[in-house]
Design a protein around this motif. Structure first.
Motif, PDB file in Angstrom:
ATOM      1  N   HIS A   1       4.103  11.695   0.551  1.00 23.71           N
ATOM      2  CA  HIS A   1       4.020  10.236   0.441  1.00 23.71           C
ATOM      3  C   HIS A   1       4.012   9.670   1.863  1.00 23.71           C
ATOM      4  O   HIS A   1       5.048   9.365   2.443  1.00 23.71           O
ATOM      5  CB  HIS A   1       5.222   9.712  -0.344  1.00 23.71           C
ATOM      6  CG  HIS A   1       4.967   8.396  -0.999  1.00 23.71           C
ATOM      7  ND1 HIS A   1       5.614   7.979  -2.137  1.00 23.71           N
ATOM      8  CD2 HIS A   1       4.119   7.382  -0.672  1.00 23.71           C
ATOM      9  CE1 HIS A   1       5.189   6.775  -2.476  1.00 23.71           C
ATOM     10  NE2 HIS A   1       4.290   6.391  -1.598  1.00 23.71           N
ATOM     11  N   ALA A   2       2.806   9.515   2.437  1.00 24.59           N
ATOM     12  CA  ALA A   2       2.675   9.191   3.861  1.00 24.59           C
ATOM     13  C   ALA A   2       2.925   7.721   4.166  1.00 24.59           C
ATOM     14  O   ALA A   2       3.428   7.382   5.243  1.00 24.59           O
ATOM     15  CB  ALA A   2       1.284   9.590   4.351  1.00 24.59           C
TER      16      ALA A   2
ATOM     17  N   VAL B   1       0.822  -1.214   0.000  1.00 22.29           N
ATOM     18  CA  VAL B   1       0.000   0.000   0.000  1.00 22.29           C
ATOM     19  C   VAL B   1       0.856   1.264   0.000  1.00 22.29           C
ATOM     20  O   VAL B   1       1.819   1.395   0.761  1.00 22.29           O
ATOM     21  CB  VAL B   1      -0.954   0.001   1.211  1.00 22.29           C
ATOM     22  CG1 VAL B   1      -1.534   1.396   1.465  1.00 22.29           C
ATOM     23  CG2 VAL B   1      -2.080  -0.997   0.984  1.00 22.29           C
ATOM     24  N   HIS B   2       0.484   2.184  -0.887  1.00 28.97           N
ATOM     25  CA  HIS B   2       1.055   3.537  -0.917  1.00 28.97           C
ATOM     26  C   HIS B   2      -0.086   4.530  -0.729  1.00 28.97           C
ATOM     27  O   HIS B   2      -1.143   4.396  -1.371  1.00 28.97           O
ATOM     28  CB  HIS B   2       1.748   3.812  -2.258  1.00 28.97           C
ATOM     29  CG  HIS B   2       2.973   2.983  -2.487  1.00 28.97           C
ATOM     30  ND1 HIS B   2       4.250   3.484  -2.338  1.00 28.97           N
ATOM     31  CD2 HIS B   2       3.116   1.677  -2.847  1.00 28.97           C
ATOM     32  CE1 HIS B   2       5.128   2.529  -2.609  1.00 28.97           C
ATOM     33  NE2 HIS B   2       4.465   1.420  -2.917  1.00 28.97           N
TER      34      HIS B   2
ATOM     35  N   THR C   1      -6.131   4.581  -1.433  1.00 26.82           N
ATOM     36  CA  THR C   1      -4.738   4.233  -1.661  1.00 26.82           C
ATOM     37  C   THR C   1      -4.297   4.745  -3.023  1.00 26.82           C
ATOM     38  O   THR C   1      -5.067   4.738  -3.981  1.00 26.82           O
ATOM     39  CB  THR C   1      -4.534   2.710  -1.605  1.00 26.82           C
ATOM     40  OG1 THR C   1      -5.336   2.094  -2.624  1.00 26.82           O
ATOM     41  CG2 THR C   1      -4.920   2.160  -0.247  1.00 26.82           C
ATOM     42  N   GLU C   2      -3.050   5.181  -3.101  1.00 29.15           N
ATOM     43  CA  GLU C   2      -2.472   5.583  -4.379  1.00 29.15           C
ATOM     44  C   GLU C   2      -2.109   4.347  -5.199  1.00 29.15           C
ATOM     45  O   GLU C   2      -2.230   4.327  -6.420  1.00 29.15           O
ATOM     46  CB  GLU C   2      -1.226   6.438  -4.134  1.00 29.15           C
ATOM     47  CG  GLU C   2      -0.565   6.978  -5.385  1.00 29.15           C
ATOM     48  CD  GLU C   2      -1.321   8.148  -5.999  1.00 29.15           C
ATOM     49  OE1 GLU C   2      -0.985   8.539  -7.125  1.00 29.15           O
ATOM     50  OE2 GLU C   2      -2.255   8.662  -5.359  1.00 29.15           O
ATOM     51  N   ALA C   3      -1.656   3.317  -4.506  1.00 30.36           N
ATOM     52  CA  ALA C   3      -1.317   2.041  -5.140  1.00 30.36           C
ATOM     53  C   ALA C   3      -1.455   0.944  -4.097  1.00 30.36           C
ATOM     54  O   ALA C   3      -1.439   1.204  -2.894  1.00 30.36           O
ATOM     55  CB  ALA C   3       0.104   2.077  -5.704  1.00 30.36           C
ATOM     56  N   GLY C   4      -1.575  -0.288  -4.558  1.00 27.50           N
ATOM     57  CA  GLY C   4      -1.760  -1.405  -3.647  1.00 27.50           C
ATOM     58  C   GLY C   4      -3.208  -1.550  -3.228  1.00 27.50           C
ATOM     59  O   GLY C   4      -4.083  -0.813  -3.696  1.00 27.50           O
TER      60      GLY C   4
ATOM     61  N   SER D   1      -1.292   6.577  12.051  1.00 31.48           N
ATOM     62  CA  SER D   1      -2.711   6.947  12.016  1.00 31.48           C
ATOM     63  C   SER D   1      -3.248   6.935  10.588  1.00 31.48           C
ATOM     64  O   SER D   1      -4.412   6.585  10.352  1.00 31.48           O
ATOM     65  CB  SER D   1      -2.912   8.328  12.650  1.00 31.48           C
ATOM     66  OG  SER D   1      -2.564   8.297  14.024  1.00 31.48           O
ATOM     67  N   THR D   2      -2.399   7.303   9.633  1.00 40.59           N
ATOM     68  CA  THR D   2      -2.796   7.230   8.218  1.00 40.59           C
ATOM     69  C   THR D   2      -3.120   5.795   7.836  1.00 40.59           C
ATOM     70  O   THR D   2      -4.099   5.525   7.131  1.00 40.59           O
ATOM     71  CB  THR D   2      -1.670   7.777   7.320  1.00 40.59           C
ATOM     72  OG1 THR D   2      -1.445   9.147   7.645  1.00 40.59           O
ATOM     73  CG2 THR D   2      -2.024   7.652   5.857  1.00 40.59           C
ATOM     74  N   MET D   3      -2.303   4.862   8.319  1.00 40.75           N
ATOM     75  CA  MET D   3      -2.534   3.458   8.017  1.00 40.75           C
ATOM     76  C   MET D   3      -3.864   2.984   8.591  1.00 40.75           C
ATOM     77  O   MET D   3      -4.634   2.276   7.924  1.00 40.75           O
ATOM     78  CB  MET D   3      -1.381   2.627   8.601  1.00 40.75           C
ATOM     79  CG  MET D   3      -1.304   1.184   8.133  1.00 40.75           C
ATOM     80  SD  MET D   3      -0.784   1.013   6.414  1.00 40.75           S
ATOM     81  CE  MET D   3      -2.341   0.656   5.616  1.00 40.75           C
TER      82      MET D   3
END
Length: 271
Positions: free
Chosen positions: A66-67, A30-31, A104-107, A92-94
């Motif tokens: 990019h968190a 995940v991104h 998600t940006e990717a993943g 916390s972002t996760m």
């Protein structure tokens, strides 16, 4: 930007039911990227903004953060997992992404059941009394009116709101931050969750309340849930979680038994 994926992952469980470990959350490479608008360039003019929209050009005032960077792990039914790391590391972002609140940006993120996020900023209505917030909060979690009535007093007693007076009948705006956080946790913990995500909730309240919270998390695990706990209190992580994930600068540094991971984190020893 892709939306967070949610699907059932029960089919991934091992065939041997006697020794089955049922996955509840799968986080796959995940991104997560924040786009911060207006950073460092002032407001600009409406004319220039309209020109950028028509030409499809990106505003020079947009900055990307990019968190979370390529994080992967699998959580299983009955686990309590701690998330540790320095401020701004992406913990916390996760949690917000697992709860489906951030794309998600990717993943991809796949969950078995509905994740419920509990944070110190969880919304209760400040102008309503504590008892009305208990009722509305429980109903919002899907409890029936009969269930709310049967569990109401246990929620109030667990929170400790009335230990020094009849505060439950006062508006939430009169509560201290610690009282409000205790009530939020008490409402969320009244229901058995498939996946319960707790962000710093145990950092508030006195030692007695923290002990009650830790005991309730253990009960939730026995009732088949999976618990994630983000906290800067390493003792709370040790007392509550048998597995810990260390995230730093958005990257997964270490995932393993709590004692091993927390000791490495405290010493600053990256594997």
């Amino acid at each position: 930007m892709a939306d967070t994926a949610t699907t059932n992952v029960q089919e991934a469980a091992p065939v041997d039911a006697q020794h089955a470990r049922v996955p509840t959350v799968v986080v796959d490479d995940v991104h997560i990227v924040y786009k911060v608008h207006g950073a460092g360039s002032g407001r600009g003019s409406a004319t220039s903004a309209l020109s950028r929209i028509i030409s499809r050009k990106r505003s020079p005032a947009i900055r990307e953060v990019h968190a979370v960077r390529g994080v992967s792990f699998v959580a299983y039914k009955g686990e309590a997992i701690g998330l540790i790391g320095s401020n701004g590391s992406g913990k916390s972002t996760m949690l917000a992404a697992i709860a489906g609140l951030l794309p998600t940006e990717a993943g991809g993120i796949y969950t078995n059941g509905q994740p419920s996020l509990l944070g110190v900023n969880a919304a209760l209505m400040n102008d309503l009394t504590g008892d009305r917030n208990v009722v509305l909060g429980c109903l919002a979690m899907g409890m029936s009116p009969a269930e709310v009535r049967s569990r109401y007093q246990d929620i109030v007693d667990f929170s400790g709101i009335n230990e020094k007076g009849d505060f439950i009948t006062l508006p939430m705006r009169t509560y201290s931050s610690g009282m409000a956080a205790r009530l939020r946790f008490s409402i969320a913990a009244a229901k058995t969750h498939d996946v319960l995500l707790i962000d710093e909730a145990l950092a508030t309240g006195d030692q007695k309340f923290q002990k009650r919270s830790e005991a309730r998390i253990r009960e939730l695990r026995k009732e088949a849930g999976t618990v994630f706990l983000v906290s800067h209190n390493n003792n709370a992580i040790r007392d509550t979680c048998e597995r810990t994930i260390w995230i730093e600068k958005g990257e997964l540094v270490m995932d393993g038994p709590t004692d091993v991971v927390v000791k490495a984190y405290e010493r600053g020893e990256r594997p």
